[in-house]
Design a protein around this motif. Structure first.
Motif, short mmCIF file in Angstrom:
data_model
loop_
_atom_site.label_atom_id
_atom_site.label_comp_id
_atom_site.label_asym_id
_atom_site.label_seq_id
_atom_site.Cartn_x
_atom_site.Cartn_y
_atom_site.Cartn_z
N GLN A 1 6.33 56.78 140.39
CA GLN A 1 7.79 56.90 140.38
C GLN A 1 8.13 58.37 140.19
N ALA A 2 9.05 58.87 141.01
CA ALA A 2 9.51 60.25 140.88
C ALA A 2 11.03 60.26 141.04
N THR A 3 11.68 61.06 140.22
CA THR A 3 13.12 61.21 140.30
C THR A 3 13.41 62.63 140.74
N GLU A 4 14.35 62.78 141.66
CA GLU A 4 14.70 64.10 142.16
C GLU A 4 16.07 64.51 141.63
N LEU A 5 16.18 65.74 141.24
CA LEU A 5 17.43 66.31 140.76
C LEU A 5 17.65 67.60 141.52
N GLU A 6 18.84 67.74 142.13
CA GLU A 6 19.15 68.96 142.87
C GLU A 6 20.35 69.62 142.24
N MET A 7 20.25 70.93 142.03
CA MET A 7 21.33 71.69 141.40
C MET A 7 21.50 73.03 142.09
N GLU A 8 22.73 73.53 142.07
CA GLU A 8 23.02 74.91 142.46
C GLU A 8 23.56 75.59 141.23
N TYR A 9 23.04 76.79 140.94
CA TYR A 9 23.53 77.51 139.79
C TYR A 9 23.29 79.00 139.99
N ARG A 10 23.90 79.78 139.09
CA ARG A 10 23.75 81.23 139.15
C ARG A 10 22.79 81.69 138.08
N LEU A 11 21.96 82.64 138.43
CA LEU A 11 21.06 83.29 137.49
C LEU A 11 21.52 84.72 137.29
N CYS A 20 22.69 85.90 140.89
CA CYS A 20 22.15 85.40 142.15
C CYS A 20 22.28 83.88 142.16
N TRP A 21 22.84 83.34 143.22
CA TRP A 21 22.93 81.89 143.39
C TRP A 21 21.59 81.33 143.83
N VAL A 22 21.19 80.20 143.26
CA VAL A 22 19.95 79.54 143.67
C VAL A 22 20.18 78.04 143.83
N ASN A 23 19.31 77.44 144.63
CA ASN A 23 19.27 75.99 144.77
C ASN A 23 17.95 75.55 144.15
N ASP A 24 18.02 74.56 143.28
CA ASP A 24 16.86 74.09 142.54
C ASP A 24 16.68 72.60 142.80
N VAL A 25 15.55 72.24 143.38
CA VAL A 25 15.21 70.83 143.57
C VAL A 25 14.03 70.54 142.65
N THR A 26 14.27 69.67 141.67
CA THR A 26 13.25 69.35 140.67
C THR A 26 12.90 67.87 140.75
N HIS A 27 11.63 67.60 140.77
CA HIS A 27 11.12 66.23 140.75
C HIS A 27 10.53 65.96 139.37
#
Length: 185
Positions: A1-11, A20-27
């Motif tokens: 089982q894997a859950t995916e979370l996608e976020m856009e945020y600034r660093l 800097c804006w980034v896109n983060d896809v975390t499983h």
């Protein structure tokens, strides 16, 4: 089982001012018992895209003409403040609806033909209707407005989008009428 979370945020940048804006896809990876055991992330910069979107938004919002952006089927994805003022529809009223609710019934066939010709000819990026004979638009309160409509296409992450630039030409029509009367006298 894997859950995916996608976020856009600034660093915040470490050695310089700004961010800097980034896109983060975390499983989130789980073991057989359902316990989280690992995170797998893919982070990439979307800074250039975000800055371009911000500039486009500022441009669209600060133009004095009414602007509606639709997909290639004519469904509205965005309108500017000038559009809201001219037509009386809020952004919430328009997003997800056909742009043709703002076109008078007698002008819809002409507008549809114009739009289809624009979509068919992929080499033309800008086209105007209503210069010689204005198109009749319809406000939320059913007031008719003579308008010029210019179409321009742009490719976005969501696919082809059409920018409708709508100009109320009632003042120009009144000025022409007054000039004609002045010439006759």
């Amino acid at each position: 089982q894997a859950t995916e979370l996608e976020m856009e945020y600034r660093l915040e940048r470490q050695n310089s001012k700004g961010f800097c804006w980034v896109n983060d896809v975390t499983h989130i990876v789980y073991d057989e018992q359902g316990n989280p055991i690992a995170l797998q992330s893919y982070v990439h910069s979307i800074h250039a895209q975000k800055i371009a979107e911000e500039h486009a938004t500022n441009l669209i919002e600060n133009v004095p003409d009414a602007i509606a952006v639709t997909n290639d089927l004519g469904i509205v994805v965005r309108v500017n403040q000038a559009f809201e003022t001219l037509f009386g529809y809020s952004r919430e009223d328009m997003v997800g609806r056909s742009i043709e609710i703002c076109i008078d019934e007698n002008s819809q066939a002409i507008f549809e033909e114009f739009k289809q010709a624009f979509l068919q000819e992929r080499t033309v990026y800008y086209r105007t209707l209503g210069v010689e004979s204005p198109l009749q638009a319809m406000t939320k309160t059913a007031q008719e407005l003579p308008v010029e409509v210019s179409l321009s296409s742009m490719n976005s992450l969501e696919g082809l989008q059409i920018v409708h630039i709508i100009r109320d030409v009632s003042v120009q029509i009144e000025a022409r009428s007054q000039m004609k009367i002045a010439k006759e006298n």
